[in-house]
Design a protein around this motif. Structure first.
Motif, PDB file in Angstrom:
ATOM      1  N   GLU A   1      46.868  47.461  47.083  1.00 51.49           N
ATOM      2  CA  GLU A   1      46.129  46.634  48.043  1.00 51.49           C
ATOM      3  C   GLU A   1      44.639  46.658  47.733  1.00 51.49           C
ATOM      4  O   GLU A   1      43.967  45.624  47.778  1.00 51.49           O
ATOM      5  CB  GLU A   1      46.383  47.128  49.472  1.00 51.49           C
ATOM      6  N   VAL A   2      44.131  47.817  47.392  1.00 51.47           N
ATOM      7  CA  VAL A   2      42.717  47.957  47.029  1.00 51.47           C
ATOM      8  C   VAL A   2      42.416  47.115  45.789  1.00 51.47           C
ATOM      9  O   VAL A   2      41.400  46.401  45.736  1.00 51.47           O
ATOM     10  CB  VAL A   2      42.340  49.436  46.802  1.00 51.47           C
ATOM     11  N   LYS A   3      43.299  47.178  44.794  1.00 53.48           N
ATOM     12  CA  LYS A   3      43.094  46.399  43.566  1.00 53.48           C
ATOM     13  C   LYS A   3      43.089  44.903  43.853  1.00 53.48           C
ATOM     14  O   LYS A   3      42.250  44.172  43.325  1.00 53.48           O
ATOM     15  CB  LYS A   3      44.185  46.723  42.536  1.00 53.48           C
ATOM     16  N   LEU A   4      44.033  44.437  44.663  1.00 54.67           N
ATOM     17  CA  LEU A   4      44.092  43.015  44.992  1.00 54.67           C
ATOM     18  C   LEU A   4      42.836  42.578  45.737  1.00 54.67           C
ATOM     19  O   LEU A   4      42.248  41.539  45.433  1.00 54.67           O
ATOM     20  CB  LEU A   4      45.344  42.696  45.819  1.00 54.67           C
ATOM     21  N   LEU A   5      42.409  43.380  46.688  1.00 56.50           N
ATOM     22  CA  LEU A   5      41.203  43.047  47.444  1.00 56.50           C
ATOM     23  C   LEU A   5      39.973  43.067  46.537  1.00 56.50           C
ATOM     24  O   LEU A   5      39.137  42.148  46.593  1.00 56.50           O
ATOM     25  CB  LEU A   5      41.033  44.008  48.624  1.00 56.50           C
ATOM     26  N   ARG A   6      39.864  44.074  45.683  1.00 53.37           N
ATOM     27  CA  ARG A   6      38.724  44.171  44.765  1.00 53.37           C
ATOM     28  C   ARG A   6      38.673  42.966  43.825  1.00 53.37           C
ATOM     29  O   ARG A   6      37.627  42.364  43.618  1.00 53.37           O
ATOM     30  CB  ARG A   6      38.794  45.472  43.963  1.00 53.37           C
ATOM     31  N   ARG A   7      39.824  42.603  43.285  1.00 52.45           N
ATOM     32  CA  ARG A   7      39.894  41.445  42.373  1.00 52.45           C
ATOM     33  C   ARG A   7      39.519  40.156  43.104  1.00 52.45           C
ATOM     34  O   ARG A   7      38.795  39.317  42.589  1.00 52.45           O
ATOM     35  CB  ARG A   7      41.299  41.342  41.789  1.00 52.45           C
ATOM     36  N   THR A   8      39.998  40.015  44.332  1.00 59.35           N
ATOM     37  CA  THR A   8      39.672  38.830  45.129  1.00 59.35           C
ATOM     38  C   THR A   8      38.174  38.769  45.416  1.00 59.35           C
ATOM     39  O   THR A   8      37.559  37.709  45.288  1.00 59.35           O
ATOM     40  CB  THR A   8      40.479  38.834  46.446  1.00 59.35           C
ATOM     41  N   LEU A   9      37.594  39.902  45.785  1.00 56.36           N
ATOM     42  CA  LEU A   9      36.149  39.936  46.042  1.00 56.36           C
ATOM     43  C   LEU A   9      35.360  39.531  44.802  1.00 56.36           C
ATOM     44  O   LEU A   9      34.405  38.752  44.891  1.00 56.36           O
ATOM     45  CB  LEU A   9      35.713  41.326  46.510  1.00 56.36           C
ATOM     46  N   ASP A  10      35.775  40.041  43.642  1.00 56.34           N
ATOM     47  CA  ASP A  10      35.109  39.683  42.393  1.00 56.34           C
ATOM     48  C   ASP A  10      35.209  38.186  42.126  1.00 56.34           C
ATOM     49  O   ASP A  10      34.212  37.537  41.786  1.00 56.34           O
ATOM     50  CB  ASP A  10      35.697  40.454  41.207  1.00 56.34           C
ATOM     51  N   LEU A  11      36.398  37.635  42.281  1.00 53.06           N
ATOM     52  CA  LEU A  11      36.606  36.208  42.019  1.00 53.06           C
ATOM     53  C   LEU A  11      35.846  35.315  43.001  1.00 53.06           C
ATOM     54  O   LEU A  11      35.424  34.214  42.653  1.00 53.06           O
ATOM     55  CB  LEU A  11      38.097  35.869  42.057  1.00 53.06           C
ATOM     56  N   LEU A  12      35.674  35.795  44.218  1.00 61.51           N
ATOM     57  CA  LEU A  12      34.956  35.028  45.235  1.00 61.51           C
ATOM     58  C   LEU A  12      33.456  35.310  45.238  1.00 61.51           C
ATOM     59  O   LEU A  12      32.730  34.739  46.045  1.00 61.51           O
ATOM     60  CB  LEU A  12      35.535  35.307  46.626  1.00 61.51           C
ATOM     61  N   ASP A  13      33.024  36.214  44.352  1.00 59.85           N
ATOM     62  CA  ASP A  13      31.617  36.601  44.273  1.00 59.85           C
ATOM     63  C   ASP A  13      31.103  37.133  45.616  1.00 59.85           C
ATOM     64  O   ASP A  13      30.078  36.719  46.132  1.00 59.85           O
ATOM     65  CB  ASP A  13      30.762  35.422  43.792  1.00 59.85           C
ATOM     66  N   ILE A  14      31.872  38.085  46.164  1.00 63.90           N
ATOM     67  CA  ILE A  14      31.541  38.717  47.436  1.00 63.90           C
ATOM     68  C   ILE A  14      31.400  40.215  47.207  1.00 63.90           C
ATOM     69  O   ILE A  14      32.222  40.829  46.533  1.00 63.90           O
ATOM     70  CB  ILE A  14      32.639  38.464  48.491  1.00 63.90           C
ATOM     71  N   SER A  15      30.375  40.784  47.793  1.00 69.17           N
ATOM     72  CA  SER A  15      30.181  42.229  47.719  1.00 69.17           C
ATOM     73  C   SER A  15      31.036  42.911  48.785  1.00 69.17           C
ATOM     74  O   SER A  15      31.175  42.383  49.899  1.00 69.17           O
ATOM     75  CB  SER A  15      28.709  42.545  47.977  1.00 69.17           C
ATOM     76  N   PRO A  16      31.590  44.093  48.485  1.00 69.59           N
ATOM     77  CA  PRO A  16      32.337  44.828  49.518  1.00 69.59           C
ATOM     78  C   PRO A  16      31.493  45.096  50.761  1.00 69.59           C
ATOM     79  O   PRO A  16      32.023  45.175  51.867  1.00 69.59           O
ATOM     80  CB  PRO A  16      32.718  46.132  48.818  1.00 69.59           C
TER      81      PRO A  16
END
Length: 143
Positions: A120-135
């Motif tokens: 779940e962390v990996k999917l969220l991290r990848r999505t954030l990267d693709l959307l250009d969003i900082s955690p």
């Protein structure tokens, strides 16, 4: 009561209003597919994740409670046509707040069962990267 009966008759001829709403909005369909991918990311569908998904459908997107099972069925039937990268691509051109909303909803689903799996962390991290969003953007209050 008469309006409810008319709505039922209309849904017989026009299809479920919640499914129509999702089918007519590619961005909404993509978001719901991403939320479903988050539910499945750890390999198990928990009741708490489904409760969170249903609440998001109802509160954030105005999908009637009576339509949610039909929407899930629609996503199962037609979701295979869209992969995660294609779904995310629909979000890249949207404003930052809309992209943050997707990320927040995904994080909410991931945390719903009180167990944050590495997948779940990996999917969220990848999505954030693709959307250009900082955690950091996920923990800041919405503007």
């Amino acid at each position: 009561m008469a309006m409810a009966l008319l709505d039922q008759i209309r849904s017989i001829f026009d299809g479920d209003p919640g499914v129509r709403k999702v089918a007519d909005d590619p961005v909404l369909s993509a978001e719901l597919l991403m939320l479903f991918r988050m539910i499945l990311a750890d390999g198990a569908v928990s009741e708490s994740e489904m409760v969170a998904f249903r609440r998001i459908c109802k509160e954030a997107f105005g999908i009637p409670e009576t339509s949610i099972d039909s929407v899930i069925e629609y996503l199962n039937d037609f979701g295979y046509e869209t992969n995660g990268s294609q779904a995310i691509a629909l979000f890249r051109d949207l404003d930052l707040e809309r992209r943050k909303l997707l990320a927040r909803h995904m994080a909410e689903i991931a945390k719903a069962d009180a167990k944050l799996a590495e997948s779940e962390v990996k999917l969220l991290r990848r999505t954030l990267d693709l959307l250009d969003i900082s955690p950091v953007d996920l923990v800041k209050p919405a503007d």
